[in-house]
Enzyme design. Sequence first.
Site, mmCIF file in Angstrom:
data_model
loop_
_atom_site.group_PDB
_atom_site.id
_atom_site.type_symbol
_atom_site.label_atom_id
_atom_site.label_comp_id
_atom_site.label_asym_id
_atom_site.label_seq_id
_atom_site.Cartn_x
_atom_site.Cartn_y
_atom_site.Cartn_z
ATOM 1 N N ASP A 127 59.247 45.770 -12.464
ATOM 2 C CA ASP A 127 60.935 44.755 -12.816
ATOM 3 C C ASP A 127 61.530 45.783 -13.942
ATOM 4 O O ASP A 127 60.791 46.362 -14.766
ATOM 5 C CB ASP A 127 60.245 43.406 -12.531
ATOM 6 C CG ASP A 127 62.018 43.486 -13.494
ATOM 7 O OD1 ASP A 127 62.314 42.625 -12.252
ATOM 8 O OD2 ASP A 127 61.963 42.306 -14.420
ATOM 9 N N THR A 170 64.458 45.275 -15.429
ATOM 10 C CA THR A 170 64.521 44.673 -16.627
ATOM 11 C C THR A 170 63.882 44.713 -17.932
ATOM 12 O O THR A 170 62.772 43.533 -17.403
ATOM 13 C CB THR A 170 65.401 43.130 -16.880
ATOM 14 O OG1 THR A 170 66.423 43.521 -16.118
ATOM 15 C CG2 THR A 170 65.802 42.610 -17.651
ATOM 16 N N ASP A 215 57.549 40.348 -16.843
ATOM 17 C CA ASP A 215 58.166 38.974 -18.037
ATOM 18 C C ASP A 215 59.787 38.582 -18.125
ATOM 19 O O ASP A 215 59.629 37.519 -19.253
ATOM 20 C CB ASP A 215 58.913 40.246 -19.071
ATOM 21 C CG ASP A 215 60.664 40.796 -19.211
ATOM 22 O OD1 ASP A 215 61.029 40.061 -17.453
ATOM 23 O OD2 ASP A 215 61.113 41.117 -20.163
#
Length: 801
Positions: free
Chosen positions: A299, A301, A552
Amino acid sequence: MPDRAAPGLTAAEVAERVARGEVNDVPVRSSRSFTEIVRANVFTRFNAIIGVLFLIILVVGPLQDGLFGFVIVANTLIGIVQELRAKKTLDSLAVIGEARPTVRRDGVATEIPTGRIVLGDLIELGPGDKCVVDGEVTEAEGLEIDESLLTGEADPVLKQPGDTVMSGSFVVAGGGAFTATRVGRAAYAAQLAEEASRFTLVASELRSGISRILKYVTWMMVPAAVGLVISQFVVKGNDWREAVRRMVAGIVPMVPEGLVLLTSVAFAIGVIRLGRRQCLVQELPAIEGLARVDVVCLDKTGTLTEGGMDVRELRLLDGHDMTYVGQVLGALGASDPRPNASLQAIIDAYPRPDRAEGDGWRSRDVLPFSSARKYSGATLDSPGGERTTWLLGAPEVLLAEGDPALAQIDELNARGLRVLLLARTETCAESGADALSGDPLGPRAVTAVALVVLEQRLRPDAADTLRYFAEQNVAAKVISGDNAVSVGAVASELGLPGAARALDSRRLPAERTGMATALEGGTVFGRVTPRQKRDMVGALQSHGHTVAMTGDGVNDVLALKDADIGVSMGSGSEATRAVAQIVLLDNSFATLPSVVAEGRRVIGNIERVARLFLVKTVYSVLLAVLVVCFRVEYPFLPRHLTLLSTLTIGVPAFFLALAPNKERARPHFVRRVMRYAVPAGVIAGAATFAAYLLARHYYTGRGALQAETSAATLTLFLIALWVLAIVARPYTWWRIGLVLAMGVGFLIVLATPWLQHFFALRLVGTVMPWAAVGIAAAASAALEWVWRRIAADGDGGDPAS
């Protein structure tokens, strides 16, 4: 979120509930207990066998024939100590990574450990927060809760005051608070949480493979041992003590006692090493699993970029006043009590005045950001009394295809910048409820007002980590909810191959086969929804890939849960940390190569030492069968095989098991290990027995059983040393030194009188010793030929090459 209406419990009420035992006292286990560790290392099937044989030798003597018992005790103690060290590391890291929910008491919101929650506590919720106990919703502002971990249903559920929430679910959008109605073992997910020990030793191909090997060994051992016992008593006649010693000598080397121990030690040391890097391994097989990974889904970000962003530019689209637009952005930021990274950057750039000063803006209806719809919104009352509804989110989702503003957005995305659209939409008479329905399907009837251009902060270690994966033949797939062109630009800047051909996931095939084909050919995918992330993981797995997923945010939870290995950042949401097998507590993406390296070290090295142990088991079984068939004394005393095992297996195995290793783990562990161990063991056993029979014939009538045994011992040692030399490849200076040191150790025993006497070794004459060397050389040539054939077929190879 509206002003807090309920102050929560008072300190006196909390104390009263604690006294009644109404506390969330479910223990969060991060490792096995001391008793479990000792039991697991001491009370094993093979330790029981060795223990009984050791007691027998203590009765018949002499003590030097019982050295194998002391070796087992030492090895078991080493295993216990290493696992206790791993337990200490895990426990300390688990405290750091433990969820700390926000509880409102006496009107003050405070973070507390989950174990201090009491019945009736008012617990606040925001995006990414996990519900740690069961309860009833008291406050809700666009509160959407995902219960997929409990029910399997992926769609989030919109909660209103009075609705129930279950422990184990988590918030995907909005905020609110709920009152704890069931805590401790009465909570819905309490039993699952209690049973799911983070220090697990299951679901591991390595451990299941070793269990299968030990099962095979047991099947071979039992009949061979029975035949050996009978034959030695028959052959030795009245000398029952000598028969017992020879019988024990035949059984002990059949037991690969150190293999299980070294596996536990290797895993434990891996936990300790990763703990020093602030990496919490919530399930031990995750170390092994990540070593088998051939695709890592990242991912963007929080993984390739740091969590924070900065507003680089504000581009007006319809002639609005810059000050007015800035006030709208400030009001939108203030309307969300749990802003994400993008909104936080806007709040930092356009702060709203303190409530005491008052700026005239008021928010009425709020639509929190959701990764499924990819925008947020709010209905605002301006200082002039005008009521307007605003949306802030992905331009491709909010604008119709062909809108002139999209041309500017593509140019900005191509430079790696992130762009949010501020748009105004229709408002019904009394509120913005209709405009803020949250429909995630396609563009809305909006008026584009401004483009908010955000600059992301690249992680300084991301490029090196991506380069490491490329060198290790691990494919990296960037899967992000952001614009595909923007994500591709970031990935290109980090040097990820194929990043320039970024794909918009909205154009991917929905069926699994077509999606898997597209994923094989692409590297960067943008505008991915949470459900698509999960589907992508499944599609890759359907093509035989072992998939790791990093993330996250709450939008990553479903994919993390389905991936073979889930990796969460320590700063990530409670939900992601709960489902991930590995948590990077320092939020450093650069820690992943260390985890991969540890897994490869464990698997490759255990495969290496397994060959050593199982070659010994095979030749021991074969020697027992040959002794029974030829009706002769067993060639060795226990002390001889203790010496050989120590020098050619025991000591080298500990060094080899902890050495660095970079090769990606491969499947079929048992087949590869046994494919060499069986023929090598047969060669070693046959050559040793041939040397023994030749020595018996040569020394006939001389009463030189010790000489016959010594010749056989020399032969077996040289063959076992060559097996060690093969398994130790590829050579480094310390591996060559290790093999040579073991050879020197044996020479010292042969050259030292008191050691000769202690180990009952005496080489008589020169003919038979040199004949033993010749037989060992021929056997070693055969071992080398077998190894090269297996390596040429691609099923052997050097584990560390």
